[in-house]
Design an enzyme around this catalytic site. Structure first.
Site, mmCIF file in Angstrom:
data_model
loop_
_atom_site.group_PDB
_atom_site.id
_atom_site.type_symbol
_atom_site.label_atom_id
_atom_site.label_comp_id
_atom_site.label_asym_id
_atom_site.label_seq_id
_atom_site.Cartn_x
_atom_site.Cartn_y
_atom_site.Cartn_z
ATOM 1 N N GLU A 89 0.765 -1.089 -0.089
ATOM 2 C CA GLU A 89 0.074 0.148 0.200
ATOM 3 C C GLU A 89 0.566 1.229 -0.126
ATOM 4 O OE1 GLU A 89 -2.774 0.701 3.137
ATOM 5 O OE2 GLU A 89 -3.687 2.107 2.247
ATOM 6 N N LYS A 138 -2.205 -2.088 -3.286
ATOM 7 C CA LYS A 138 -3.620 -1.081 -2.741
ATOM 8 C C LYS A 138 -3.163 0.290 -2.843
ATOM 9 C CE LYS A 138 -5.974 -0.136 1.596
ATOM 10 N NZ LYS A 138 -6.728 -0.731 2.554
#
Ligand code: 13P
Length: 337
Positions: free
Chosen positions: A175, A217
């Site tokens: 992420e 992500k």
């Protein structure tokens, strides 16, 4: 198909996405304070158990990311939280970074920490039932930032984290979050996010990561929260797809966006638009925290024992996100409660 690839696809396929319920105790306390509920272990568990026992878990949620406190808790029926999540057909994930600290060598930027002792922590999370993990690097946009140093240091940490997670038999969520805060244009966001993601994959490849066994992500490409520029969902989708197509290797099975401060409606509208225009082989779905929980939390705070009412609100949001992950969402369906 490798086991890691199987796990990633189980989480992301068939219109499913991820519920990010991994707020640290400090963040969860802020969220509960904002709706006037006292933050203690019992209340944090009650809200989360209410979500995890919702009907939409089976159909719409392929994975739930937990925080350290929650993965060790038990539901009111005596099952551990991972056992309970697994019984819905969803997989258990765990946030394993220890947060973003000031980056030495850069005045205003952050580096995410948590590599020390990670191999041992991963082993115990696996034994508790986790099959995937999350680590978030955070970058803000301004004239000078993100700097090459922050881009490189965070990519390095993300890749070392990913290598340890795959070694432990779990799927790492990568992420890199370029924040919405600021008055930058969507084009600035496109350029900076491209640079950040490109560097992450350079480091992932260097660390021999099996790219079929990760989930990316990222943020969507948006103009800054304080920017006067307003762009449409179609433009957001086009820029986001272009950025990902240019910088993500095609062996990555799927992309699960964070909501990052978008409203619940913006987050579904933009994801829907991305899926309508999706000209890549990537699955494009959601890994939302606020955009799945906000309305449910607000409702729940008025009567924390109103489980059914809270679940109805969460179920609607989860259904809308799942439709958006298939390009089948519409404003009419949104209002058809
Ligand atoms: P938001 O969807 O609220 O941005 O949270 C997702 C997340 O996991 C942030 O790290």
């Amino acid at each position: 198909m490798s086991n890691l690839n199987k796990i990633a696809l189980q989480i992301l396929s068939n219109g499913k996405g991820i519920l990010a319920a991994d707020e640290s105790t400090a963040t969860m306390t802020n969220r509960l304070d904002s709706v006037g509920v006292h933050s203690n272990e019992m209340n944090r568990l009650l809200f989360r158990e209410t979500l995890f026992s919702s009907l939409s878990m089976k159909e719409c949620i392929g994975g739930v990311i937990l925080y350290d406190e929650t993965i060790k808790q038990k539901t009111s029926t005596g099952k551990t939280i991972p056992e309970f999540i697994n019984s819905t057909g969803s997989l258990t994930g765990i946030k394993v970074d220890t947060g973003a600290k000031m980056l030495a060598g850069s005045k205003q930027e952050k580096i995410t920490e948590g590599l020390d002792g990670l191999r041992e922590r991963l082993k115990s999370y696996y034994e508790l039932g986790a099959r995937f993990t999350k680590w978030r690097g955070v970058y803000s946009i301004s004239e000078k930032y993100p700097s090459k140093l922050a881009i490189s240091a965070n990519a390095h940490a993300l890749a070392r984290y990913a290598a340890l997670v795959q070694e432990a038999g779990m799927v790492p969520i990568i992420e890199p979050e370029v924040l919405m805060d600021g008055n930058h244009s969507a084009s600035d966001c496109f350029n900076k996010t491209s640079e950040v993601i490109k560097k992450c994959f350079e480091e992932l490849v260097l660390n021999n990561i099996d790219l079929k066994g990760i989930i990316l992500k990222p943020n969507m490409i948006l103009s800054g929260t304080n920017s006067s520029e307003k762009i449409s969902a179609e433009e957001i989708a086009e820029l986001t797809l272009e950025c990902l197509k240019n910088n993500v290797p095609s062996s990555v099975p799927g992309i699960a966006f964070l909501s990052g401060g978008q409203t619940e409606i913006e987050a579904v509208e933009n994801l829907n638009s991305i899926n309508i225009k999706n000209n890549t082989d990537f699955i494009m779905t959601f890994s939302y925290g606020r955009a799945l929980q906000q309305s449910a939390l607000k409702f729940w705070s008025k009567d924390i024992n109103n489980i059914i009412g809270t679940q109805e609100i969460f179920d609607h949001r989860a259904k809308m996100c799942s439709l958006a992950a298939q390009g089948k969402w519409s404003k009419n369906l949104e209002n058809s409660k």
